[in-house]
Design a protein around this motif. Sequence first.
Motif, PDB file in Angstrom:
ATOM      1  N   VAL A 137       0.876  -1.175   0.000  1.00 56.29           N
ATOM      2  CA  VAL A 137       0.000   0.000   0.000  1.00 56.29           C
ATOM      3  C   VAL A 137       0.914   1.227   0.000  1.00 56.29           C
ATOM      4  O   VAL A 137       1.611   1.485   0.977  1.00 56.29           O
ATOM      5  CB  VAL A 137      -0.949   0.018   1.205  1.00 56.29           C
ATOM      6  N   GLN A 138       0.930   1.948  -1.102  1.00 57.51           N
ATOM      7  CA  GLN A 138       1.894   3.025  -1.278  1.00 57.51           C
ATOM      8  C   GLN A 138       1.414   4.330  -0.632  1.00 57.51           C
ATOM      9  O   GLN A 138       0.251   4.465  -0.224  1.00 57.51           O
ATOM     10  CB  GLN A 138       2.179   3.216  -2.766  1.00 57.51           C
ATOM     11  N   GLU A 139       2.317   5.277  -0.568  1.00 53.68           N
ATOM     12  CA  GLU A 139       2.060   6.526   0.147  1.00 53.68           C
ATOM     13  C   GLU A 139       0.878   7.294  -0.434  1.00 53.68           C
ATOM     14  O   GLU A 139       0.668   7.342  -1.643  1.00 53.68           O
ATOM     15  CB  GLU A 139       3.309   7.412   0.164  1.00 53.68           C
ATOM     16  N   GLY A 140       0.113   7.864   0.484  1.00 53.54           N
ATOM     17  CA  GLY A 140      -1.038   8.668   0.088  1.00 53.54           C
ATOM     18  C   GLY A 140      -2.305   7.884  -0.168  1.00 53.54           C
ATOM     19  O   GLY A 140      -3.370   8.472  -0.364  1.00 53.54           O
ATOM     20  N   ALA A 141      -2.223   6.553  -0.179  1.00 51.65           N
ATOM     21  CA  ALA A 141      -3.418   5.739  -0.406  1.00 51.65           C
ATOM     22  C   ALA A 141      -4.350   5.833   0.792  1.00 51.65           C
ATOM     23  O   ALA A 141      -3.911   5.947   1.939  1.00 51.65           O
ATOM     24  CB  ALA A 141      -3.030   4.290  -0.668  1.00 51.65           C
ATOM     25  N   VAL A 142      -5.648   5.760   0.509  1.00 52.77           N
ATOM     26  CA  VAL A 142      -6.674   5.774   1.558  1.00 52.77           C
ATOM     27  C   VAL A 142      -7.582   4.572   1.342  1.00 52.77           C
ATOM     28  O   VAL A 142      -8.180   4.412   0.271  1.00 52.77           O
ATOM     29  CB  VAL A 142      -7.498   7.074   1.537  1.00 52.77           C
ATOM     30  N   ILE A 143      -7.691   3.740   2.362  1.00 54.88           N
ATOM     31  CA  ILE A 143      -8.552   2.558   2.313  1.00 54.88           C
ATOM     32  C   ILE A 143      -9.644   2.751   3.350  1.00 54.88           C
ATOM     33  O   ILE A 143      -9.373   2.903   4.543  1.00 54.88           O
ATOM     34  CB  ILE A 143      -7.747   1.277   2.603  1.00 54.88           C
ATOM     35  N   GLU A 144     -10.891   2.734   2.910  1.00 59.13           N
ATOM     36  CA  GLU A 144     -12.011   2.967   3.813  1.00 59.13           C
ATOM     37  C   GLU A 144     -12.352   1.698   4.614  1.00 59.13           C
ATOM     38  O   GLU A 144     -11.673   0.681   4.512  1.00 59.13           O
ATOM     39  CB  GLU A 144     -13.227   3.435   3.005  1.00 59.13           C
ATOM     40  N   ASP A 145     -13.438   1.777   5.425  1.00 60.47           N
ATOM     41  CA  ASP A 145     -13.848   0.672   6.290  1.00 60.47           C
ATOM     42  C   ASP A 145     -14.342  -0.532   5.478  1.00 60.47           C
ATOM     43  O   ASP A 145     -14.865  -0.380   4.367  1.00 60.47           O
ATOM     44  CB  ASP A 145     -14.977   1.110   7.218  1.00 60.47           C
ATOM     45  N   PHE A 146     -14.205  -1.723   6.094  1.00 62.39           N
ATOM     46  CA  PHE A 146     -14.703  -2.972   5.506  1.00 62.39           C
ATOM     47  C   PHE A 146     -14.218  -3.157   4.074  1.00 62.39           C
ATOM     48  O   PHE A 146     -14.986  -3.177   3.111  1.00 62.39           O
ATOM     49  CB  PHE A 146     -16.235  -3.036   5.560  1.00 62.39           C
ATOM     50  N   VAL A 147     -12.893  -3.307   3.959  1.00 59.60           N
ATOM     51  CA  VAL A 147     -12.246  -3.559   2.671  1.00 59.60           C
ATOM     52  C   VAL A 147     -11.371  -4.798   2.810  1.00 59.60           C
ATOM     53  O   VAL A 147     -10.749  -5.024   3.855  1.00 59.60           O
ATOM     54  CB  VAL A 147     -11.395  -2.351   2.228  1.00 59.60           C
ATOM     55  N   LYS A 148     -11.310  -5.590   1.757  1.00 56.40           N
ATOM     56  CA  LYS A 148     -10.410  -6.741   1.718  1.00 56.40           C
ATOM     57  C   LYS A 148      -9.485  -6.610   0.518  1.00 56.40           C
ATOM     58  O   LYS A 148      -9.950  -6.430  -0.616  1.00 56.40           O
ATOM     59  CB  LYS A 148     -11.197  -8.049   1.612  1.00 56.40           C
ATOM     60  N   LEU A 149      -8.173  -6.674   0.767  1.00 47.01           N
ATOM     61  CA  LEU A 149      -7.176  -6.722  -0.302  1.00 47.01           C
ATOM     62  C   LEU A 149      -6.693  -8.151  -0.441  1.00 47.01           C
ATOM     63  O   LEU A 149      -6.208  -8.746   0.529  1.00 47.01           O
ATOM     64  CB  LEU A 149      -5.983  -5.806   0.016  1.00 47.01           C
ATOM     65  N   GLU A 150      -6.826  -8.700  -1.619  1.00 55.16           N
ATOM     66  CA  GLU A 150      -6.341 -10.055  -1.846  1.00 55.16           C
ATOM     67  C   GLU A 150      -4.810 -10.084  -1.794  1.00 55.16           C
ATOM     68  O   GLU A 150      -4.141  -9.071  -2.013  1.00 55.16           O
ATOM     69  CB  GLU A 150      -6.831 -10.567  -3.198  1.00 55.16           C
TER      70      GLU A 150
END
Length: 211
Positions: A137-150
């Motif tokens: 996950v690179q700089e500045g990225a925003v991941i909101e609630d209830f997310v799944k990254l494979e």
Amino acid sequence: MLVRRVLQRASRRCLLSTTAAEDAMTRHAADASPVVARPMMMNDSWVAPTAVVEGDVFLADEANVWYHAVIRGDPQKVHVGNLSNVQERALLETVDELDSGFPAEVRLGDYVSVGAGSVLRSCTVGDNVSIGIGCVVQEGAVIEDFVKLEAGSVVEQDTYVPSGEKWAGNPAAFVDKLDEDDQQAIIDEAKHYCVRAAELNLQYVPLPEGP
């Protein structure tokens, strides 16, 4: 809370004072260069003996950091939320500043699982997120609630990942929506690591003396 219930069932409730918690982390962490800010960990958090936590890092209640993971709170802050886990060989680090002007810290919400070997750099992750093994996950990225990254996903710089979605690939992209079972599985994963950390903590925290 979850860890406390586990310790009560084992009849070994072992709460550290702030000073004792800092001493425990210092004993188990590798030697590091002096820094201005020191890590702060709450009583119920756990850091594996071979993990390194240094600089301006805050570990909230029942956060757990696993073997050979590295969390560097320099040059910016790192916050790991309640019942969140940073698994084996994962790296959390920061850059000096972001092009957007937003804080360049790493901030993990509650019930976040960071998979083994993943790298997170100056990003924001909401609550109830599962980051698979070997993700970036690179700089500045925003991941909101209830997310799944494979596993193996690469979230590029300044990417926004909306709530309730599954992403995968390099670069990571939308794959599917998460249903209620998917969302519960994210919470259950974080609870699993929390319980296991509480059990392992008994191996490193001296039991109180007395009758």
